[in-house]
Write an enzyme that holds these catalytic residues in place. Structure first.
Site, PDB file in Angstrom:
ATOM      1  N   ARG A  28      -6.537  -7.818  12.839  1.00 52.95           N
ATOM      2  CA  ARG A  28      -6.616  -6.492  13.480  1.00 52.95           C
ATOM      3  C   ARG A  28      -7.050  -5.385  12.515  1.00 52.95           C
ATOM      4  O   ARG A  28      -7.523  -4.326  12.950  1.00 52.95           O
ATOM      5  CB  ARG A  28      -5.258  -6.130  14.096  1.00 52.95           C
ATOM      6  CG  ARG A  28      -4.157  -5.872  13.082  1.00 52.95           C
ATOM      7  CD  ARG A  28      -2.794  -5.735  13.729  1.00 52.95           C
ATOM      8  NE  ARG A  28      -1.742  -5.335  12.795  1.00 52.95           N
ATOM      9  CZ  ARG A  28      -1.133  -6.155  11.940  1.00 52.95           C
ATOM     10  NH1 ARG A  28      -1.486  -7.426  11.892  1.00 52.95           N
ATOM     11  NH2 ARG A  28      -0.187  -5.710  11.138  1.00 52.95           N
ATOM     12  N   HIS A  35      -3.746  -4.485   4.202  1.00 55.79           N
ATOM     13  CA  HIS A  35      -4.153  -3.808   5.437  1.00 55.79           C
ATOM     14  C   HIS A  35      -5.466  -3.048   5.301  1.00 55.79           C
ATOM     15  O   HIS A  35      -6.237  -2.981   6.247  1.00 55.79           O
ATOM     16  CB  HIS A  35      -3.066  -2.814   5.879  1.00 55.79           C
ATOM     17  CG  HIS A  35      -1.834  -3.491   6.421  1.00 55.79           C
ATOM     18  ND1 HIS A  35      -0.876  -2.824   7.139  1.00 55.79           N
ATOM     19  CD2 HIS A  35      -1.408  -4.777   6.329  1.00 55.79           C
ATOM     20  CE1 HIS A  35       0.097  -3.670   7.485  1.00 55.79           C
ATOM     21  NE2 HIS A  35      -0.196  -4.855   6.992  1.00 55.79           N
ATOM     22  N   HIS A  77      -8.665  11.748 -19.722  1.00 52.90           N
ATOM     23  CA  HIS A  77      -7.762  11.846 -20.880  1.00 52.90           C
ATOM     24  C   HIS A  77      -6.312  11.569 -20.488  1.00 52.90           C
ATOM     25  O   HIS A  77      -5.551  11.004 -21.266  1.00 52.90           O
ATOM     26  CB  HIS A  77      -7.895  13.226 -21.529  1.00 52.90           C
ATOM     27  CG  HIS A  77      -7.749  14.361 -20.557  1.00 52.90           C
ATOM     28  ND1 HIS A  77      -8.733  14.652 -19.623  1.00 52.90           N
ATOM     29  CD2 HIS A  77      -6.755  15.245 -20.340  1.00 52.90           C
ATOM     30  CE1 HIS A  77      -8.338  15.695 -18.895  1.00 52.90           C
ATOM     31  NE2 HIS A  77      -7.137  16.060 -19.306  1.00 52.90           N
TER      32      HIS A  77
HETATM   33  C1  RB5 Z   1      -5.977  16.434 -15.951  1.00 56.88           C
HETATM   34  O1  RB5 Z   1      -5.197  17.412 -16.539  1.00 56.88           O
HETATM   35  C2  RB5 Z   1      -5.499  16.136 -14.537  1.00 56.88           C
HETATM   36  O2  RB5 Z   1      -5.790  17.185 -13.686  1.00 56.88           O
HETATM   37  C3  RB5 Z   1      -6.102  14.835 -14.049  1.00 56.88           C
HETATM   38  O3  RB5 Z   1      -5.768  13.820 -14.916  1.00 56.88           O
HETATM   39  C4  RB5 Z   1      -5.691  14.359 -12.678  1.00 56.88           C
HETATM   40  O4  RB5 Z   1      -4.307  14.383 -12.531  1.00 56.88           O
HETATM   41  C5  RB5 Z   1      -6.388  14.960 -11.537  1.00 56.88           C
HETATM   42  O5  RB5 Z   1      -6.211  14.561 -10.383  1.00 56.88           O
END
Ligand code: RB5
Length: 150
Positions: free
Chosen positions: A142, A108, A14
């Site tokens: 490398r 890299h 989200h």
């Molecule tokens: C969601 O609130 C948040 O925790 C998620 O989008 C993210 O940042 C997690 O690593």
């Protein structure tokens, strides 16, 4: 020399939903396969990262040479997506915050997956990071033996 990767897998939670929509619109020269989520309702980022990396891992012809399959994972910070994606064997996911970090992740580390934090980046910078990631070739040399030690 720049590479063009036309097939990009993309997923978000989200926190990354709005930016994902903007990315798909902005990069209309690429064909995106979208693994969700599909609105701003609260979801768990690992569910979407797992879907994308499973598909990526199944399609990698060669973990070092394949330049046809790339992924973009977007959450609030990018961290959770990166942590999840890097659990998958042969997938190298890079959390990038600048154009330089994206170029190095490709040049890299030969990263196939770009992770970005929608809540931490201006949209313009996010687009620049994506452009850099999708057009920077792996330097090889490398760096190959180092990647083999991951
Ligand atoms: C969601 O609130 C948040 O925790 C998620 O989008 C993210 O940042 C997690 O690593």
């Amino acid at each position: 020399m720049s590479e063009i990767k036309n097939n990009v897998l993309i997923a978000c939670d989200h926190g990354g939903f709005e930016l994902k929509k903007d990315i798909i619109k902005q990069f209309n020269n690429y064909s995106f396969k979208d693994f969700g989520c599909s609105d701003q309702s609260s979801v768990d980022y690992p569910d979407y990262a797992h879907k994308l990396i499973k598909e990526l891992a199944n399609n990698l012809t060669d973990p070092h040479e394949d330049t046809e399959h790339f992924g973009i994972l977007i959450c609030g910070s990018g961290q959770g997506m990166a942590m999840t994606a890097n659990k998958q064997q042969n997938v190298r996911a890079a959390l990038c915050w600048s154009v330089e970090s994206a170029k190095l992740a490709r040049g890299h580390n030969n990263a196939q997956v770009l992770c970005i934090g929608a809540r931490l980046l201006e949209k313009k910078l996010a687009f620049e990071i994506i452009e850099a990631f999708l057009t920077t070739p792996f330097e090889g040399g490398r760096h190959v033996k180092r990647i083999n030690k991951i």
